[in-house]
Design an enzyme around this catalytic site. Structure first.
Site, mmCIF file in Angstrom:
data_model
loop_
_atom_site.group_PDB
_atom_site.id
_atom_site.type_symbol
_atom_site.label_atom_id
_atom_site.label_comp_id
_atom_site.label_asym_id
_atom_site.label_seq_id
_atom_site.Cartn_x
_atom_site.Cartn_y
_atom_site.Cartn_z
ATOM 1 C CG ASN A 7 -1.645 1.284 1.445
ATOM 2 O OD1 ASN A 7 -1.744 2.084 0.526
ATOM 3 N ND2 ASN A 7 -2.177 1.479 2.644
ATOM 4 C CE LYS A 9 0.075 3.384 4.701
ATOM 5 N NZ LYS A 9 0.095 3.522 6.153
ATOM 6 C CG HIS A 89 -5.686 2.026 5.143
ATOM 7 N ND1 HIS A 89 -5.241 3.025 5.975
ATOM 8 C CD2 HIS A 89 -4.676 1.121 5.056
ATOM 9 C CE1 HIS A 89 -3.994 2.748 6.353
ATOM 10 N NE2 HIS A 89 -3.634 1.594 5.811
ATOM 11 C CD GLU A 91 -2.799 5.716 6.577
ATOM 12 O OE1 GLU A 91 -2.780 5.794 5.337
ATOM 13 O OE2 GLU A 91 -1.903 5.154 7.236
ATOM 14 C CD GLU A 161 -3.489 -2.459 7.371
ATOM 15 O OE1 GLU A 161 -2.318 -2.568 6.986
ATOM 16 O OE2 GLU A 161 -4.222 -1.528 7.031
ATOM 17 N N GLY A 167 2.444 2.155 10.649
ATOM 18 C CA GLY A 167 3.416 3.240 10.476
ATOM 19 C C GLY A 167 4.146 3.623 11.754
ATOM 20 C CB SER A 206 5.171 -1.998 11.914
ATOM 21 O OG SER A 206 4.806 -0.648 12.168
HETATM 22 P P1 PGA Z 1 2.909 0.160 7.584
HETATM 23 O O1 PGA Z 1 1.456 0.462 6.944
HETATM 24 O O2 PGA Z 1 3.382 -1.125 7.004
HETATM 25 O O3 PGA Z 1 3.752 1.339 7.163
HETATM 26 O O4 PGA Z 1 2.712 0.077 9.062
HETATM 27 C C1 PGA Z 1 0.528 -0.564 6.795
HETATM 28 C C2 PGA Z 1 -0.728 -0.046 6.166
HETATM 29 O O5 PGA Z 1 -1.087 1.118 6.409
HETATM 30 O O6 PGA Z 1 -1.398 -0.752 5.410
#
Ligand code: PGA
Length: 241
Positions: A7, A9, A89, A91, A161, A167, A206
């Site tokens: 992803n 983003k 997601h 976000e 997640e 992140g 992560s």
């Molecule tokens: P990350 O993000 O691997 O940077 O923690 C995962 C995601 O948002 O799908």
């Protein structure tokens, strides 16, 4: 095979997109690799990625067409060559206020256009610390998939997640992730019988080359949804090995 989904983003300029696919062009993949770039890079990514990597979107509208400035319809994403779309997601939920009701419409619309849906769920740190994790993710699952009764095999995928792991560099332990995945598997089976039990379950938050093997060795973890580590060609390839 595990399913590894990058992803990206709102990252990667056009030149970075090109550099990524140049660096990965001749790689062989032991696992299935998918990438979701920004929607405007879907066509370029498709032309550069070749047949080995499927390309998808990070979000879609719940509508077919019309006066929805700034949105992308599932039909147009499909036309552009997308194979899948992320829905819900964290976000999108936290920054853009998307709620289960709308997300269930998005998922249904995307499935009706034969896009695979990666439906994302996960608890916040406060919810985990107050022992609500399983209740929260089951509610997100039930409400988010409301109205969806069937799908073409393989098209529905769920990503767990934990919000506190996205992140942040804090990763769920394999046991924590497995506990939630097992509960989700049981819930999906209760909702949809055998087709529910077959839904692929991805872990995200992560995931890095140095923790992926242990996570993927858990019984109910069928793949990973990866943000930061999917931006670097070497790390993404390492994840897919
Ligand atoms: P990350 O993000 O691997 O940077 O923690 C995962 C995601 O948002 O799908």
């Amino acid at each position: 095979m595990k399913l590894i989904v990058g992803n990206w983003k709102m990252n990667q300029t056009l030149s970075q997109v090109k550099a990524f696919f140049e660096a990965t062009a001749h790689a062989s993949y032991k696992q299935t690799a998918w990438i979701a770039p920004q929607a405007l890079h879907i066509s370029t990514s498709l032309s550069l990625a070749g047949a080995k990597i499927k390309i998808g979107a990070q979000n879609c509208s719940e509508h077919d067409s019309g006066a929805f400035t700034g949105e992308n319809s599932p039909a147009s994403l499909k036309d552009a060559g997308a194979s899948f779309v992320l829905v819900g997601h964290s976000e999108r939920r936290q920054i853009f206020g998307e709620q289960n009701k709308t997300l269930s419409l998005k998922a249904a619309k995307a499935l009706s256009h034969k896009l695979a849906v990666i439906f994302c769920i996960g608890e916040t740190l406060a919810e985990r610390e107050s022992n609500q994790t399983l209740a929260v993710v089951k509610k997100q699952l039930r409400e988010g998939l409301e109205g969806i009764s069937s799908w073409d095999e393989g098209l529905l995928i769920v990503a767990y997640e934990p919000v506190w792991a996205i992140g942040t560099g804090k990763v769920a332990t394999p046991a924590q992730a497995q506990e939630v995945h097992a509960a989700l598997r049981a819930e999906l089976k209760e909702m949809y019988g055998e087709s529910g039990a077959k839904v692929r379950l991805l872990y995200g938050g992560s995931v890095k080359p140095d923790n992926v093997v242990e996570l993927m060795s858990q019984r109910d973890i069928d793949g990973a949804l990866v943000g930061g580590a999917s931006l670097k060609a070497n790390d993404f390839l390492a994840l897919c090995q």
